[in-house]
Structure formats: C-alpha cells, structure tokens
Design a protein around this motif. Structure first.
Motif, PDB file in Angstrom:
ATOM      1  N   LEU A 265       0.757  -1.410   0.040  1.00 23.51           N
ATOM      2  CA  LEU A 265      -0.017  -0.134   0.002  1.00 23.51           C
ATOM      3  C   LEU A 265       0.845   1.289   0.053  1.00 23.51           C
ATOM      4  CD1 LEU A 265      -2.707  -1.306   2.806  1.00 23.51           C
ATOM      5  CD2 LEU A 265      -2.780  -0.984   0.049  1.00 23.51           C
ATOM      6  N   ARG A 266       2.038   1.038  -0.090  1.00 26.21           N
ATOM      7  CA  ARG A 266       3.037   2.273  -0.017  1.00 26.21           C
ATOM      8  C   ARG A 266       2.630   3.621  -0.817  1.00 26.21           C
ATOM      9  NH1 ARG A 266       8.995   0.854  -0.584  1.00 26.21           N
ATOM     10  NH2 ARG A 266       7.889  -1.049  -0.608  1.00 26.21           N
ATOM     11  N   ARG A 267       1.992   3.185  -2.011  1.00 26.69           N
ATOM     12  CA  ARG A 267       1.807   4.578  -2.758  1.00 26.69           C
ATOM     13  C   ARG A 267       0.522   4.966  -2.385  1.00 26.69           C
ATOM     14  NH1 ARG A 267       2.518   1.498  -8.536  1.00 26.69           N
ATOM     15  NH2 ARG A 267       4.671   0.585  -7.871  1.00 26.69           N
ATOM     16  N   LYS A 268      -0.383   4.272  -1.620  1.00 27.33           N
ATOM     17  CA  LYS A 268      -1.554   4.734  -1.254  1.00 27.33           C
ATOM     18  C   LYS A 268      -1.344   5.419   0.063  1.00 27.33           C
ATOM     19  CE  LYS A 268      -4.441   1.883  -3.746  1.00 27.33           C
ATOM     20  NZ  LYS A 268      -5.441   2.697  -4.470  1.00 27.33           N
ATOM     21  N   LEU A 269      -0.349   5.233   1.103  1.00 28.23           N
ATOM     22  CA  LEU A 269      -0.173   5.602   2.377  1.00 28.23           C
ATOM     23  C   LEU A 269       0.501   7.077   2.392  1.00 28.23           C
ATOM     24  CD1 LEU A 269       1.253   2.473   3.925  1.00 28.23           C
ATOM     25  CD2 LEU A 269      -1.329   3.579   4.521  1.00 28.23           C
ATOM     26  N   ALA A 270       0.224   7.894   3.254  1.00 25.79           N
ATOM     27  CA  ALA A 270       1.015   9.040   3.270  1.00 25.79           C
ATOM     28  C   ALA A 270       2.268   8.890   3.665  1.00 25.79           C
ATOM     29  CB  ALA A 270       0.431   9.905   4.481  1.00 25.79           C
ATOM     30  N   PRO A 271       3.195   9.820   3.218  1.00 26.62           N
ATOM     31  CA  PRO A 271       4.658   9.728   3.293  1.00 26.62           C
ATOM     32  C   PRO A 271       4.952   9.337   4.788  1.00 26.62           C
ATOM     33  CG  PRO A 271       4.356  11.402   1.762  1.00 26.62           C
ATOM     34  CD  PRO A 271       3.038  11.025   2.554  1.00 26.62           C
ATOM     35  N   GLY A 272       5.710   8.275   4.922  1.00 22.66           N
ATOM     36  CA  GLY A 272       6.350   7.936   6.221  1.00 22.66           C
ATOM     37  C   GLY A 272       5.248   7.056   6.978  1.00 22.66           C
ATOM     38  N   ALA A 273       3.913   6.859   6.454  1.00 20.82           N
ATOM     39  CA  ALA A 273       3.051   6.140   7.236  1.00 20.82           C
ATOM     40  C   ALA A 273       3.256   4.795   7.106  1.00 20.82           C
ATOM     41  CB  ALA A 273       1.749   6.371   6.708  1.00 20.82           C
ATOM     42  N   HIS A 274       2.750   3.679   7.973  1.00 15.24           N
ATOM     43  CA  HIS A 274       2.795   2.310   7.776  1.00 15.24           C
ATOM     44  C   HIS A 274       1.753   1.897   8.664  1.00 15.24           C
ATOM     45  CE1 HIS A 274       4.801   3.309  11.905  1.00 15.24           C
ATOM     46  NE2 HIS A 274       4.323   2.197  11.931  1.00 15.24           N
ATOM     47  N   ILE A 275       1.460   0.508   8.036  1.00 14.13           N
ATOM     48  CA  ILE A 275       0.630  -0.438   8.970  1.00 14.13           C
ATOM     49  C   ILE A 275       1.224  -1.010   9.951  1.00 14.13           C
ATOM     50  CG2 ILE A 275      -0.933  -2.276   8.833  1.00 14.13           C
ATOM     51  CD1 ILE A 275      -1.775   0.084   6.763  1.00 14.13           C
ATOM     52  N   ASP A 276       0.619  -1.224  11.228  1.00  7.81           N
ATOM     53  CA  ASP A 276       1.411  -1.837  12.438  1.00  7.81           C
ATOM     54  C   ASP A 276       0.563  -3.017  12.646  1.00  7.81           C
ATOM     55  OD1 ASP A 276      -0.334  -1.107  14.313  1.00  7.81           O
ATOM     56  OD2 ASP A 276       0.723   0.866  14.771  1.00  7.81           O
ATOM     57  N   ALA A 277       1.171  -3.674  13.459  1.00 11.53           N
ATOM     58  CA  ALA A 277       0.721  -5.074  13.721  1.00 11.53           C
ATOM     59  C   ALA A 277      -0.619  -4.997  14.519  1.00 11.53           C
ATOM     60  CB  ALA A 277       1.577  -5.797  14.933  1.00 11.53           C
ATOM     61  N   SER A 278      -0.913  -4.093  15.197  1.00 18.09           N
ATOM     62  CA  SER A 278      -2.087  -3.797  15.920  1.00 18.09           C
ATOM     63  C   SER A 278      -3.223  -3.306  15.049  1.00 18.09           C
ATOM     64  CB  SER A 278      -2.103  -2.821  17.086  1.00 18.09           C
ATOM     65  OG  SER A 278      -1.654  -1.457  16.432  1.00 18.09           O
ATOM     66  N   ASP A 279      -2.936  -2.751  13.862  1.00 16.84           N
ATOM     67  CA  ASP A 279      -3.904  -2.485  12.769  1.00 16.84           C
ATOM     68  C   ASP A 279      -4.494  -3.600  12.282  1.00 16.84           C
ATOM     69  OD1 ASP A 279      -3.381   0.305  13.006  1.00 16.84           O
ATOM     70  OD2 ASP A 279      -2.060   0.140  11.802  1.00 16.84           O
ATOM     71  N   ILE A 280      -3.792  -4.842  12.127  1.00 19.79           N
ATOM     72  CA  ILE A 280      -4.325  -5.943  11.538  1.00 19.79           C
ATOM     73  C   ILE A 280      -5.438  -6.679  11.893  1.00 19.79           C
ATOM     74  CG2 ILE A 280      -3.578  -8.240  10.387  1.00 19.79           C
ATOM     75  CD1 ILE A 280      -2.082  -5.845   9.157  1.00 19.79           C
ATOM     76  N   GLY A 281      -5.658  -6.772  13.233  1.00 19.14           N
ATOM     77  CA  GLY A 281      -6.810  -7.445  14.045  1.00 19.14           C
ATOM     78  C   GLY A 281      -7.875  -6.237  13.878  1.00 19.14           C
ATOM     79  N   LEU A 282      -7.733  -5.279  13.708  1.00 19.58           N
ATOM     80  CA  LEU A 282      -8.531  -4.139  13.508  1.00 19.58           C
ATOM     81  C   LEU A 282      -9.538  -4.210  12.223  1.00 19.58           C
ATOM     82  CD1 LEU A 282     -10.079  -1.991  15.078  1.00 19.58           C
ATOM     83  CD2 LEU A 282      -8.467  -0.316  14.090  1.00 19.58           C
ATOM     84  N   LEU A 283      -8.460  -4.510  11.156  1.00 17.14           N
ATOM     85  CA  LEU A 283      -8.916  -4.434   9.818  1.00 17.14           C
ATOM     86  C   LEU A 283      -9.571  -5.750   9.273  1.00 17.14           C
ATOM     87  CD1 LEU A 283      -5.773  -2.456   8.186  1.00 17.14           C
ATOM     88  CD2 LEU A 283      -7.956  -1.848   8.434  1.00 17.14           C
TER      89      LEU A 283
END
Length: 108
Positions: free
Chosen positions: A36-54
C-alpha cells in the motif's frame, strides 16, 4: 461453550499452527505497508495492531450483510489478537522506560 470461550480456543489453535499473533500480524503489517506504499501518506505504515482491527472490520461488514455466528466468532478472535499485541507493546514500552531510568517499578 460460549462464543468468547470458543474464540479463545480458536486463537490458541491458530497460534499453534501459525505462531504467535504478535509476530504473524507484524509480518502481515510489513507486507501490507509495502503493498500500500503508494496509497499511504509519506512515512506512514501499517502496524501489527492494525491487522486485527482491519480483519475484524471486514467481518463486521459481512455480519451486517448476513448475520452468522462465524463472523462474530472471528471478530472476537481478531480483537483478542489485537489486545495481545497492544498489551505486548505496552509492556515493551514500560521495560524500555525502566531500562532508561525514566520509570521505576514499585518496590524497587
């Protein structure tokens, strides 16, 4: 067996099959960040805690479309994984703070 107990049992089984959710979700987050690099804001990332939420969000959409016990069971499991990840992160932050002398544990 109630829904939460069954969810706990499934999370335990999956941990035996795929390893701890902390590591599995961290690996997934790293992969999703790259994808998703091209869709995320510069420097933004998905972290482990986001996965369960998504994952849980997807199950909630399914539940809204067609209520099924499996959806509710999976939401509970994904939230249990998220809780384990957030709790692990909080412990790590406290350990780091203690190691740097910023925080002292009671009784020390």
């Amino acid at each position: 067996m109630d829904l939460l107990s069954r969810a706990r049992e499934i999370v335990t089984q999956r941990q035996q099959q795929y390893g701890p959710p902390t590591q599995h979700h961290k690996d997934t987050a790293q992969l999703w960040t790259v994808l998703l690099r091209r869709k995320l804001a510069p420097g933004a990332h998905i972290d482990a805690s986001d996965i369960g939420l998504l994952y849980a969000a997807d199950k909630l959409v399914r539940e809204a479309h067609e209520p099924r016990e499996d959806n509710r069971l999976d939401v509970c499991g994904y939230m249990a994984c998220r809780e384990a990840i957030l709790t692990s992160a909080e412990r790590s932050e406290m350990d780091e703070a203690e190691a740097s002398g910023v925080l002292r544990r009671s009784g020390a």
